[in-house]
Design a protein around this motif. Structure first.
Motif, PDB file in Angstrom:
ATOM      1  N   HIS A  37      57.351   3.023  30.171  1.00  0.00           N
ATOM      2  CA  HIS A  37      57.653   3.520  31.514  1.00  0.00           C
ATOM      3  C   HIS A  37      56.418   4.163  32.143  1.00  0.00           C
ATOM      4  CE1 HIS A  37      59.940   5.095  34.831  1.00  0.00           C
ATOM      5  NE2 HIS A  37      59.515   6.329  34.560  1.00  0.00           N
ATOM      6  N   LEU A  38      55.696   4.928  31.344  1.00  0.00           N
ATOM      7  CA  LEU A  38      54.475   5.575  31.838  1.00  0.00           C
ATOM      8  C   LEU A  38      53.432   4.545  32.239  1.00  0.00           C
ATOM      9  CD1 LEU A  38      52.880   8.187  32.321  1.00  0.00           C
ATOM     10  CD2 LEU A  38      52.181   8.111  29.917  1.00  0.00           C
ATOM     11  N   ALA A  39      53.246   3.497  31.403  1.00  0.00           N
ATOM     12  CA  ALA A  39      52.258   2.446  31.702  1.00  0.00           C
ATOM     13  C   ALA A  39      52.616   1.723  32.997  1.00  0.00           C
ATOM     14  CB  ALA A  39      52.185   1.459  30.548  1.00  0.00           C
ATOM     15  N   ALA A  40      53.912   1.476  33.217  1.00  0.00           N
ATOM     16  CA  ALA A  40      54.340   0.783  34.429  1.00  0.00           C
ATOM     17  C   ALA A  40      54.049   1.608  35.669  1.00  0.00           C
ATOM     18  CB  ALA A  40      55.832   0.456  34.332  1.00  0.00           C
ATOM     19  N   VAL A  41      54.260   2.915  35.567  1.00  0.00           N
ATOM     20  CA  VAL A  41      54.003   3.781  36.724  1.00  0.00           C
ATOM     21  C   VAL A  41      52.511   3.860  37.030  1.00  0.00           C
ATOM     22  CG1 VAL A  41      54.168   6.138  37.593  1.00  0.00           C
ATOM     23  CG2 VAL A  41      56.099   5.126  36.356  1.00  0.00           C
ATOM     24  N   LEU A  42      51.700   3.893  35.975  1.00  0.00           N
ATOM     25  CA  LEU A  42      50.245   3.956  36.173  1.00  0.00           C
ATOM     26  C   LEU A  42      49.724   2.680  36.836  1.00  0.00           C
ATOM     27  CD1 LEU A  42      49.097   5.608  32.830  1.00  0.00           C
ATOM     28  CD2 LEU A  42      48.820   6.553  35.117  1.00  0.00           C
ATOM     29  N   GLY A  43      50.306   1.520  36.498  1.00  0.00           N
ATOM     30  CA  GLY A  43      49.903   0.259  37.112  1.00  0.00           C
ATOM     31  C   GLY A  43      48.420  -0.035  36.892  1.00  0.00           C
ATOM     32  N   ASP A  44      47.713  -0.326  38.012  1.00  0.00           N
ATOM     33  CA  ASP A  44      46.284  -0.673  37.904  1.00  0.00           C
ATOM     34  C   ASP A  44      45.384   0.536  38.133  1.00  0.00           C
ATOM     35  OD1 ASP A  44      46.702  -0.225  40.563  1.00  0.00           O
ATOM     36  OD2 ASP A  44      45.629  -2.017  41.263  1.00  0.00           O
ATOM     37  N   ALA A  45      45.925   1.728  37.896  1.00  0.00           N
ATOM     38  CA  ALA A  45      45.141   2.936  38.183  1.00  0.00           C
ATOM     39  C   ALA A  45      43.824   2.952  37.414  1.00  0.00           C
ATOM     40  CB  ALA A  45      45.971   4.180  37.860  1.00  0.00           C
ATOM     41  N   PHE A  46      43.875   2.573  36.122  1.00  0.00           N
ATOM     42  CA  PHE A  46      42.647   2.624  35.325  1.00  0.00           C
ATOM     43  C   PHE A  46      41.626   1.600  35.824  1.00  0.00           C
ATOM     44  CE2 PHE A  46      45.551   4.651  32.209  1.00  0.00           C
ATOM     45  CZ  PHE A  46      44.831   5.820  32.032  1.00  0.00           C
ATOM     46  N   ALA A  47      42.104   0.420  36.220  1.00  0.00           N
ATOM     47  CA  ALA A  47      41.195  -0.601  36.757  1.00  0.00           C
ATOM     48  C   ALA A  47      40.527  -0.105  38.030  1.00  0.00           C
ATOM     49  CB  ALA A  47      41.963  -1.896  37.026  1.00  0.00           C
ATOM     50  N   ARG A  48      41.310   0.600  38.887  1.00  0.00           N
ATOM     51  CA  ARG A  48      40.733   1.112  40.127  1.00  0.00           C
ATOM     52  C   ARG A  48      39.754   2.249  39.853  1.00  0.00           C
ATOM     53  NH1 ARG A  48      44.320   3.484  43.025  1.00  0.00           N
ATOM     54  NH2 ARG A  48      46.204   3.198  41.772  1.00  0.00           N
ATOM     55  N   ILE A  49      40.029   3.045  38.806  1.00  0.00           N
ATOM     56  CA  ILE A  49      39.078   4.107  38.426  1.00  0.00           C
ATOM     57  C   ILE A  49      37.763   3.486  37.961  1.00  0.00           C
ATOM     58  CG2 ILE A  49      38.620   5.903  36.713  1.00  0.00           C
ATOM     59  CD1 ILE A  49      41.632   6.593  36.879  1.00  0.00           C
ATOM     60  N   ARG A  50      37.862   2.395  37.151  1.00  0.00           N
ATOM     61  CA  ARG A  50      36.630   1.733  36.691  1.00  0.00           C
ATOM     62  C   ARG A  50      35.865   1.138  37.870  1.00  0.00           C
ATOM     63  NH1 ARG A  50      40.036   0.239  32.346  1.00  0.00           N
ATOM     64  NH2 ARG A  50      40.569  -1.745  33.356  1.00  0.00           N
ATOM     65  N   ALA A  51      36.577   0.557  38.838  1.00  0.00           N
ATOM     66  CA  ALA A  51      35.927  -0.008  40.019  1.00  0.00           C
ATOM     67  C   ALA A  51      35.230   1.081  40.833  1.00  0.00           C
ATOM     68  CB  ALA A  51      36.950  -0.742  40.880  1.00  0.00           C
ATOM     69  N   ALA A  52      35.894   2.239  40.974  1.00  0.00           N
ATOM     70  CA  ALA A  52      35.284   3.349  41.708  1.00  0.00           C
ATOM     71  C   ALA A  52      34.034   3.846  41.003  1.00  0.00           C
ATOM     72  CB  ALA A  52      36.299   4.489  41.859  1.00  0.00           C
ATOM     73  N   ASP A  53      34.083   3.872  39.666  1.00  0.00           N
ATOM     74  CA  ASP A  53      32.919   4.299  38.892  1.00  0.00           C
ATOM     75  C   ASP A  53      31.748   3.345  39.107  1.00  0.00           C
ATOM     76  OD1 ASP A  53      31.707   5.995  36.706  1.00  0.00           O
ATOM     77  OD2 ASP A  53      31.629   4.036  35.750  1.00  0.00           O
ATOM     78  N   ALA A  54      32.056   2.034  39.161  1.00  0.00           N
ATOM     79  CA  ALA A  54      31.001   1.046  39.394  1.00  0.00           C
ATOM     80  C   ALA A  54      30.370   1.234  40.771  1.00  0.00           C
ATOM     81  CB  ALA A  54      31.575  -0.363  39.262  1.00  0.00           C
ATOM     82  N   VAL A  55      31.194   1.551  41.764  1.00  0.00           N
ATOM     83  CA  VAL A  55      30.667   1.801  43.114  1.00  0.00           C
ATOM     84  C   VAL A  55      29.720   2.985  43.101  1.00  0.00           C
ATOM     85  CG1 VAL A  55      31.293   2.550  45.435  1.00  0.00           C
ATOM     86  CG2 VAL A  55      32.605   0.752  44.318  1.00  0.00           C
ATOM     87  N   LEU A  56      30.120   4.063  42.434  1.00  0.00           N
ATOM     88  CA  LEU A  56      29.274   5.258  42.361  1.00  0.00           C
ATOM     89  C   LEU A  56      27.943   4.946  41.706  1.00  0.00           C
ATOM     90  CD1 LEU A  56      31.861   8.012  41.347  1.00  0.00           C
ATOM     91  CD2 LEU A  56      30.650   7.814  43.525  1.00  0.00           C
ATOM     92  N   ARG A  57      27.981   4.150  40.645  1.00  0.00           N
ATOM     93  CA  ARG A  57      26.750   3.829  39.917  1.00  0.00           C
ATOM     94  C   ARG A  57      25.815   2.935  40.727  1.00  0.00           C
ATOM     95  NH1 ARG A  57      27.065   5.054  34.419  1.00  0.00           N
ATOM     96  NH2 ARG A  57      29.123   5.722  33.729  1.00  0.00           N
ATOM     97  N   ASN A  58      26.352   2.183  41.673  1.00  0.00           N
ATOM     98  CA  ASN A  58      25.538   1.218  42.422  1.00  0.00           C
ATOM     99  C   ASN A  58      25.283   1.617  43.867  1.00  0.00           C
ATOM    100  OD1 ASN A  58      25.135  -1.316  40.603  1.00  0.00           O
ATOM    101  ND2 ASN A  58      27.272  -0.744  40.297  1.00  0.00           N
ATOM    102  N   LEU A  59      25.629   2.861  44.229  1.00  0.00           N
ATOM    103  CA  LEU A  59      25.405   3.286  45.609  1.00  0.00           C
ATOM    104  C   LEU A  59      23.932   3.202  46.000  1.00  0.00           C
ATOM    105  CD1 LEU A  59      27.789   6.329  46.152  1.00  0.00           C
ATOM    106  CD2 LEU A  59      27.874   4.098  47.266  1.00  0.00           C
TER     107      LEU A  59
END
Length: 304
Positions: A37-59
């Motif tokens: 149930h917890l994993a379903a609620v989180l959805g793609d949150a971790f993927a979006r966090i990784r994408a945001a991290d990549a943006v920060l690293r490549n600014l």
């Protein structure tokens, strides 16, 4: 994180949740009903966090452009003009790999790849320019003033041996003699593996060479080299270009490259063509027209 650290974090999370979130089955961790149930609620949150991290690293990163091109083309023609492309595209960082054999892909990733060969390497290659060569020598050297081509071939001559073979480099002396219909021995002299090395030797006045009226045009325009009248030969060797990894940056470079070649043909190249009499070569205008026709129709302009 180490496996032990991950286990510690999971225990802390289960304490907060007040229930088990994972269980071990046959050496694997699987979610409990609460964990699912917890994993379903989180959805793609971790993927979006990784994408945001990549943006920060490549600014602060700038777009890179990787160009692989023949050695002499790079040294004599491309690098002296590269600042013009950078001025138009200040946000792009170009990386140019000068290669003796630009078709070898070991270690040379490319957005743009340029080849110097008789037949286009594939259907997605476009003609840049057809090669015309002429006998070149330093002003006031022994060759200056010699009008008979047969007499010129008795002088010390530089030979250019391309590692990729005769169909992937400058026309050799045997080919030039055959094109001119001269039944004469190949002139003696040293061997080098690149045209820009031969141009340096010839400019010193110690030998003649077969120079490309395209890549060595600056030498003729500046007076470092002179072309022997009547010595021009239009060859089947061409410069071809392809965009291996399409992108807006690569397309902007390709457009700039084609425009720069056209300007070069109408500008600096005219000195060498005029000196050599351009009797066997195309004029800059007709060459550019043929190139455009070939690239638009898909028909090879240079053929074996």
């Amino acid at each position: 994180m180490t496996p032990a650290a991950i286990s510690h974090r999971l225990r802390e999370l289960e304490v907060e949740a007040g229930r088990a979130l994972l269980f071990r089955s046959r050496g694997r961790f699987l979610p409990t009903e609460a964990g699912s149930h917890l994993a379903a609620v989180l959805g793609d949150a971790f993927a979006r966090i990784r994408a945001a991290d990549a943006v920060l690293r490549n600014l602060n990163a700038t777009p890179a452009l990787r160009v692989v091109a023949p050695m002499t083309f790079t040294v004599l023609w491309l690098l002296p003009r590269l600042a013009g492309f950078e001025a138009l595209n200040p946000e792009v960082t170009p990386y140019v790999a000068a290669a003796n054999d630009p078709m070898r892909r070991d270690g040379h990733l490319a957005d743009i790849r340029i080849a110097h060969t008789v037949v286009p390497p594939g259907p997605d290659w476009h003609l840049l320019v057809r090669e015309t060569v002429a006998i070149a020598f330093a002003p006031s050297s022994e060759a200056d003033g010699v009008s008979d081509l047969r007499d010129l071939t008795r002088l010390r001559a530089i030979h250019i041996d391309n590692p990729g073979g005769q169909h992937n480099g400058t026309l050799n002396w045997q080919g030039w003699l055959a094109a001119k219909g001269l039944d004469a021995p190949v002139p003696p002299g040293p061997h080098v593996n690149a045209e820009h090395s031969a141009a340096d030797i010839a400019a010193q006045g110690s030998a003649i060479m077969l120079a490309s009226l395209f890549t060595s045009a600056t030498h003729f325009a500046s007076g470092r080299l002179k072309a022997a009248p009547g010595s021009a030969v239009s060859t089947d060797i061409c410069y071809w270009v392809t965009m291996e990894r399409p992108s807006p940056v690569a397309q902007s470079f390709l457009d700039w490259l084609k425009a720069e070649v056209a300007r070069h043909q109408a500008g600096e190249m005219t000195a060498g063509l005029a000196q050599s009499g351009q009797e066997a070569g195309l004029s800059p205008a007709s060459s550019a027209s043929a190139a455009a026709s070939a690239s638009s129709s898909g028909t090879p302009f240079c053929s074996a």
